[in-house]
Scaffold this motif. Structure first.
Motif, short mmCIF file in Angstrom:
data_model
loop_
_atom_site.label_atom_id
_atom_site.label_comp_id
_atom_site.label_asym_id
_atom_site.label_seq_id
_atom_site.Cartn_x
_atom_site.Cartn_y
_atom_site.Cartn_z
N SER A 235 -2.01 -5.25 -2.22
CA SER A 235 -2.30 -4.85 -0.85
C SER A 235 -3.68 -5.32 -0.40
O SER A 235 -3.83 -5.91 0.67
N PHE A 236 -4.70 -5.08 -1.24
CA PHE A 236 -6.05 -5.50 -0.86
C PHE A 236 -6.16 -7.02 -0.82
O PHE A 236 -6.86 -7.57 0.05
N ALA B 248 2.39 1.68 -3.46
CA ALA B 248 1.39 2.17 -4.41
C ALA B 248 1.10 3.65 -4.19
O ALA B 248 1.02 4.43 -5.15
N THR B 249 0.96 4.05 -2.95
CA THR B 249 0.65 5.44 -2.64
C THR B 249 1.78 6.37 -3.07
O THR B 249 1.54 7.42 -3.68
N TYR C 175 -1.85 -1.63 -5.18
CA TYR C 175 -3.15 -1.65 -4.49
C TYR C 175 -3.84 -3.01 -4.62
O TYR C 175 -4.45 -3.49 -3.65
N GLU D 122 0.83 -1.21 0.00
CA GLU D 122 0.00 0.00 0.00
C GLU D 122 0.86 1.25 0.00
O GLU D 122 0.58 2.22 -0.72
#
Length: 110
Positions: free
Chosen positions: A42-43, A16-17, A39, A13
């Protein structure tokens, strides 16, 4: 094992951010691919971790450490300023997660 999955989800995450900024509004293909993959990973890892952990505290941990990690990454990689109020905000986020985790526990006993 669920804590390892959670840790990897947090790293994905944050990656990605931080790549969102590098993507320049999703106009650069490489960083945009990292955003999407990060993302998704991460999810996916978060979903796996939630099979044996409580959603409230785990989501709080994931989002808070993601927030603090993005803040730190912004400072390190993009030279963003560190202000006392920003550091205080990050500390409040972490304190909230600690309180929430202590109050509700993390594992749901599966």
């Amino acid at each position: 094992m669920p804590y390892v999955l959670l840790g990897l989800a947090i790293i994905a995450e944050i990656t990605a951010t931080l790549s969102l900024r590098a993507s320049e509004g999703l106009s650069r293909l490489g960083p945009t691919a990292v955003v999407v993959a990060g993302y998704l990973i991460s999810f996916g890892l978060l979903a796996k971790a939630l099979m044996s952990l409580n959603v409230g505290p785990v989501y709080a941990i994931w989002s808070a450490l993601g927030t603090v990690g993005a803040f730190a990454g912004g400072v390190v990689f993009y030279g963003e300023p560190v202000r006392p109020v920003t550091v205080l905000g990050a500390a409040i986020v972490v304190a909230g997660v600690v309180v929430m985790t202590l109050g509700g526990g993390v594992g749901h006993g599966r």
